[in-house]
Design a protein around this motif. Structure first.
Motif, mmCIF file in Angstrom:
data_model
loop_
_atom_site.group_PDB
_atom_site.id
_atom_site.type_symbol
_atom_site.label_atom_id
_atom_site.label_comp_id
_atom_site.label_asym_id
_atom_site.label_seq_id
_atom_site.Cartn_x
_atom_site.Cartn_y
_atom_site.Cartn_z
ATOM 1 N N LEU A 66 -8.160 -52.269 20.410
ATOM 2 C CA LEU A 66 -8.178 -50.933 21.013
ATOM 3 C C LEU A 66 -6.747 -50.554 21.355
ATOM 4 O O LEU A 66 -6.022 -51.353 21.961
ATOM 5 N N GLU A 67 -6.364 -49.380 20.936
ATOM 6 C CA GLU A 67 -4.994 -48.909 21.170
ATOM 7 C C GLU A 67 -5.059 -47.657 22.022
ATOM 8 O O GLU A 67 -5.495 -46.617 21.540
ATOM 9 N N TRP A 68 -4.682 -47.752 23.298
ATOM 10 C CA TRP A 68 -4.669 -46.535 24.104
ATOM 11 C C TRP A 68 -3.476 -45.703 23.694
ATOM 12 O O TRP A 68 -2.366 -46.203 23.544
ATOM 13 N N PHE A 69 -3.732 -44.430 23.534
ATOM 14 C CA PHE A 69 -2.894 -43.586 22.707
ATOM 15 C C PHE A 69 -2.768 -42.223 23.362
ATOM 16 O O PHE A 69 -3.714 -41.729 23.969
ATOM 17 N N ASN A 70 -1.592 -41.614 23.300
ATOM 18 C CA ASN A 70 -1.395 -40.246 23.774
ATOM 19 C C ASN A 70 -0.324 -39.644 22.882
ATOM 20 O O ASN A 70 0.827 -40.087 22.909
ATOM 21 N N ALA A 103 -8.073 -46.301 17.918
ATOM 22 C CA ALA A 103 -7.173 -45.659 18.881
ATOM 23 C C ALA A 103 -8.044 -44.870 19.855
ATOM 24 O O ALA A 103 -9.044 -44.275 19.450
ATOM 25 N N VAL A 104 -7.686 -44.901 21.124
ATOM 26 C CA VAL A 104 -8.462 -44.172 22.132
ATOM 27 C C VAL A 104 -7.533 -43.200 22.841
ATOM 28 O O VAL A 104 -6.496 -43.608 23.380
ATOM 29 N N TYR A 140 -11.753 -50.081 31.090
ATOM 30 C CA TYR A 140 -10.845 -51.115 30.581
ATOM 31 C C TYR A 140 -9.585 -51.242 31.448
ATOM 32 O O TYR A 140 -8.733 -52.071 31.165
ATOM 33 N N ASP A 141 -9.482 -50.422 32.482
ATOM 34 C CA ASP A 141 -8.290 -50.400 33.331
ATOM 35 C C ASP A 141 -7.032 -50.207 32.476
ATOM 36 O O ASP A 141 -5.998 -50.864 32.692
ATOM 37 N N VAL A 150 -7.183 -56.667 22.634
ATOM 38 C CA VAL A 150 -7.688 -57.401 21.474
ATOM 39 C C VAL A 150 -8.965 -58.141 21.886
ATOM 40 O O VAL A 150 -8.957 -58.920 22.841
ATOM 41 N N ILE A 151 -10.029 -57.848 21.148
ATOM 42 C CA ILE A 151 -11.355 -58.413 21.441
ATOM 43 C C ILE A 151 -11.739 -59.307 20.266
ATOM 44 O O ILE A 151 -11.617 -58.890 19.101
ATOM 45 N N ASP A 152 -12.166 -60.514 20.547
ATOM 46 C CA ASP A 152 -12.457 -61.444 19.445
ATOM 47 C C ASP A 152 -13.838 -61.174 18.832
ATOM 48 O O ASP A 152 -14.576 -60.274 19.271
ATOM 49 N N LYS A 153 -14.189 -61.957 17.817
ATOM 50 C CA LYS A 153 -15.429 -61.693 17.067
ATOM 51 C C LYS A 153 -16.683 -61.897 17.916
ATOM 52 O O LYS A 153 -17.761 -61.432 17.561
#
Lengths: 209, 281
Positions: A66-70, A103-104, A140-141, A150-153
């Motif tokens: 997950l990529e927090w993005f702006n 991306a979020v 997710y703070d 990064v979240i594993d399988k």
């Protein structure tokens, strides 16, 4: 510092050494809904920029980034202009072909046109999810843009924090450590993800007031 | 989404001669105007002097302290000095503390001055030397803007020792007063760490309030500090999480700034100590 202070400090440092020795601390806290390292990443569902609904559970069995993005944040812009983000995606994909990268965007002021212009400009190979009310960011703070997870399988959160150690863009590309690529590589090689947290740098998340 | 301007100060060398020509906002187009001066007219053999980086910041915008808290990265200063000159670590003046929904931010508003100590070599000829600095910063309000600049300063050198070498410039004097003293030198101050709790106590010097601004070291996470002032003594207690694996091989350092009073000119003290490495290094 006086003698007494030094004595206290010495005692304290010894205790600290013991604490460090026991660095593989187990977190025996009850399961919480918010994202926490070593715990199941919380489920969410968001719409992407094309209107498709996407849930974390859609990617069950895959490593998820997950990529927090702006798109208004110069740190994010720099990551894209320098291709640091795209390279991180490509390198992560080389390590783990099935990886899902999302991306979020939790910036409440971003318009659909701005998202479209960004997509046209940078052609990201992954969806941008819209979290306009900031609920998932809070879950997710997520604190900065970029802020990487990064979240594993198995769905366990294994890393969160900075994308790399180049916060002021002063390092040559071959000297930069990308913590996301490093985490993905370690997961593929069945190693413990180290580091599992590096303080993220960038802009603060622009939450809806 | 408000329009976002991404501006950079022009990367043009801007020579200042010694401590004269004190900072002027050279352009109203930039959110931050940076100037570099020295605190000496002339430098003698072995003498330590300071480069002063003066940041004039657009009202309501901020640049950040070495630990920005929940703010953007702090300015970075890279100094190029002639051979034989030793460049020390950036010295950070007391910042302001600002509450945000994510947590505290430690930052400068209005004008900030950061100092970089430079030690001249023991063998020095009469003449002039030029020192260069590359400065990068992030300045933020609702959005952040990155900036960078290169500045140069010329310093006269002499082979003779220089008496009273420092220049009494009011801007530099004002900001130098905001440099923290060392907690080591404060009689009755103590720092203890039991592996979890960091406790700092000392005389409050007549101030009714105190604050603790944590340092920044990879692998070290500070929780919210409990700060009290009673009977003219301050006490700071803060829980610290240590994660050596997140230190990336760097030493883990505990430290921070104890700020007495509420004004930037009130006394402040810093401390730091390195924790033993888990493998005994």
């Amino acid at each position: 510092m006086n003698r007494r202070t030094r004595l206290f400090l010495m005692i304290g440092l010894s205790a600290a050494a013991v604490a460090i020795g026991a660095s593989a601390m187990a977190f025996a806290e009850p399961e919480v809904k918010k994202a926490k390292l070593g715990k199941k990443a919380p489920e969410f569902t968001l719409l992407d920029t094309s209107g498709q609904e996407r849930s974390l559970s859609d990617y069950k069995g895959k490593t998820v980034v997950l990529e927090w993005f702006n798109l208004g944040c110069p740190f994010v812009q720099r990551c894209y202009k320098s291709k640091a983000m795209q390279d991180a995606y490509m390198k992560s994909k080389q390590w783990d072909k099935g990886i899902a990268w999302l991306a979020v965007n939790s910036t409440y002021t971003t318009t659909a046109q701005q998202n479209d212009a960004w997509i046209k400009s940078y052609k990201p190979k992954y969806p941008i999810l819209l979290d306009t009310d900031g609920k998932v960011a809070r879950l997710y703070d997520a604190r900065r843009t970029p802020h990487m997870f990064v979240i594993d399988k198995e769905g366990i959160l294994r890393y969160h924090g900075a994308i790399d150690d180049n916060r002021l863009a002063d390092k040559p590309a071959d000297e930069v450590t990308n913590f996301v690529v490093s985490a993905v590589r370690q997961l593929v090689q069945e190693e413990t993800v180290t580091p599992d947290y590096v303080k993220p740098y960038g802009c603060s998340i622009k939450y809806k007031p | 989404m408000p329009a976002v301007l991404v501006l950079s100060a022009p990367a043009v060398a801007h020579d200042q001669f010694g401590p004269t020509n004190l900072p002027r906002r050279t352009s109203t187009d930039h959110l931050v105007a940076v100037n570099m001066v020295t605190d000496v007219q002339r430098v003698g053999p072995g003498q330590t002097f300071h480069l002063a980086l003066i940041f004039d910041i657009e009202p309501q915008w901020r640049i950040y302290w070495k630990n920005p808290g929940e703010g953007a990265p702090p300015p970075q200063i890279k100094v190029q000095a002639p051979s034989g000159f030793e460049v020390g670590q950036t010295m950070w003046t007391r910042p302001g503390a600002f509450k945000t929904p994510l947590g505290p931010v430690y930052a400068y508003e209005g004008q900030a001055v950061l100092f970089v100590p430079v030690k001249a070599p023991m063998r020095l000829a009469d003449g002039r030397v030029t020192l260069h600095a590359e400065i990068k910063w992030a300045v933020c309000k609702d959005v952040c803007v990155l900036g960078e600049a290169r500045r140069s300063v010329i310093v006269e050198t002499t082979h003779r020792p220089v008496e009273s070498p420092e220049v009494a410039d009011p801007i530099l004097l004002k900001h130098r007063m905001r440099l923290p003293g060392s907690l080591d030198t404060v009689s009755g101050a103590s720092v203890t760490f039991d592996g979890t709790l960091l406790s700092i106590t000392g005389p409050a010097q007549g101030e009714k309030k105190a604050a603790y601004f944590p340092g920044h070291s990879r692998g070290v996470t500070y929780h919210e500090a409990e700060v009290t002032v009673t009977n003219d003594r301050f006490r700071v207690v803060v829980r610290v999480d240590l994660r050596p694996n997140n230190a990336l091989g760097e030493p883990m350092v505990l430290g921070g700034l104890v700020a007495l009073g509420e004004k930037l000119d009130d006394p402040c003290y810093d401390f730091q100590f390195q924790l033993p490495m888990p493998n005994g290094r």
